[in-house]
Structure formats: C-alpha cells, structure tokens
Design an enzyme around this catalytic site. Structure first.
Site, PDB file in Angstrom:
ATOM      1  CG  ASP A 169      -2.093  -0.852   1.177  1.00 52.81           C
ATOM      2  OD1 ASP A 169      -2.206  -1.624   0.206  1.00 52.81           O
ATOM      3  OD2 ASP A 169      -2.911  -0.809   2.115  1.00 52.81           O
ATOM      4  CG  HIS A 195       2.204   0.000   4.546  1.00 50.91           C
ATOM      5  ND1 HIS A 195       1.915  -0.969   5.476  1.00 50.91           N
ATOM      6  CD2 HIS A 195       1.066   0.713   4.364  1.00 50.91           C
ATOM      7  CE1 HIS A 195       0.647  -0.843   5.852  1.00 50.91           C
ATOM      8  NE2 HIS A 195       0.111   0.172   5.200  1.00 50.91           N
TER       9      HIS A 195
END
Length: 234
Positions: free
Chosen positions: A47, A193
């Site tokens: 993400d 991430h």
C-alpha cells in the site's frame, strides 16, 4: 467483473473503525473481502506508493526474489511519480487502487470518496495501460459510499488476512515477520507498505528487510507467492 457481496452485518463490522478487517468475525463472514484465496497461494500486496524513495528498492528486491505482487497505489502519489507506476506494471506486477489520498472514508464529506476513487482508477489505467481490478480503502475502512463507488468503477474491494504492522517507528524486519506469522498460511493476503508517506518516517525499511524471510517461509510451507490476480479470491 466480480462483485463483493456485503451484508448489512458486514457493513456494520466494517464501520467499527480503522483496520477492522483483522477482526475474526469479518474474516469468517466475508472471506472474499478479507482476501482469502486458493490454498496453495499467498497474495503479496503493498500500500501507499509509488514512492521514489522506497518503491524502486522493493521492485529490485522482488525481482531478485523472483516474486510478483499487487501494488495498491494512491492517486496523488501516482500523479507525481507516473514513471514508477509504469515500472511497476512493466515488471509484471499488478496495480490497484488505494484511493486518491489516504483519507478515512467515514469522515470524508459526501461525494468526495466517489470522485476520488474514479479519478484514481482512471489514472492507474492511463499510466499503466491496464484497468485496475481491486480497491483497498485507506485504513481498511469501507463506507457504503466507497463500496458503491468501487462497484460503479468495476473495482472489487479487498482488504487483507495478515499484516506486518510495518508502519510504526519501532518496526523491524523481525517484528514484521513475527506479526505476519499467525496468519501466514495458504490463501492468505499479506499487507505491507512500500512507502512511509502515511506512516513513521523510514518504516518501509522494516517491510523491505522482511521480504526475503517472508518468501522463504512461504517456500518452506510449499506456498506460491504472487499478486491478487492469481490468488483465486473467493
């Protein structure tokens, strides 16, 4: 295009707050939304990128490891760094939508989430040349408006079944692997991430450092690692 079917009970669970997807009840009642896939596969997802400080390092490491992944892109980051979006796609990874900016849908004025999902999806398609299939809401919070907007744009909402808690200041590769371990099994969708643009500065280094161990652990378990498009989400 596959659609996510949410019951009113499921929506109520999702409204419980950020990252409600880790609740066992959500996984049990909505396995497709949680990202549960086929038994021999683990979906690797990232993400908050693309970020020129960190995303290229993740791409280099994924190439070294021989793995592909799904990158949930923020529209505003992609607007500023389209060359990275093109590189992600060119290297065989899947691109998906994480919204335009990292906003909690439940505290965003009506209409803004709808417009931003459509804008981000259009940009992903224009930059990469591939229509995105998936939408992951920031913080894991899927409002009724976001769900409707994703459906209208042909996006399937998906969250995750295991996360590395890699966004914190104290995260390390070892802590990321330890956080993932309880949920690392066939059918899992892993959340990491590739950017710290919404988290502690430099926290992406923990996720990057955990990648070799994550891939090795999956290999030990006889599991393939790849993007959501190969995951067979229920």
């Amino acid at each position: 295009m596959a659609r996510a079917a949410l019951t009113l009970t499921g929506l109520a669970l999702l409204h419980a707050g950020p990252a409600a997807s880790w609740l066992p009840a959500v996984r049990r009642r909505l396995p497709g939304l949680a990202g549960v896939g086929r038994a021999g596969h683990v979906a690797l997802t990232f993400d908050d990128g693309p970020d020129p400080r960190s995303t290229p390092l993740f791409l280099d490491e994924l190439r070294r490891l021989g793995c592909r992944a799904t990158f949930f892109l923020l529209g505003d980051m992609l607007r500023r760094h389209p060359e990275l979006g093109r590189r992600i796609a060119a290297e065989g990874h899947e691109t998906a939508v994480h919204g335009w900016a990292h906003r909690n849908a439940l505290v965003t004025r009506p209409g803004r989430v709808t417009a931003e999902i459509a804008r981000a999806a259009d940009l992903v398609a224009a930059v990469t040349g591939a229509e995105p299939l998936w939408y992951r809401p920031p913080y894991g919070v899927l409002s009724a408006e976001a769900l409707a907007a994703a459906r209208r744009r042909g996006l399937r909402p998906v969250l995750w079944t295991a996360w590395g808690r890699d966004w914190t200041r104290t995260a390390t590769p070892a802590s990321v692997l330890a956080a993932l371990a309880p949920g690392l099994r066939g059918g899992a969708t892993v959340l990491l991430h590739d950017s710290d643009c919404t988290s502690a500065p430099g926290s992406w280094r923990a996720a990057l450092g955990a990648l070799p161990g994550l891939v090795a652990r999956c290999a030990d378990l006889g599991l393939q690692v790849g993007p959501l498009r190969e995951h067979g989400v229920r």
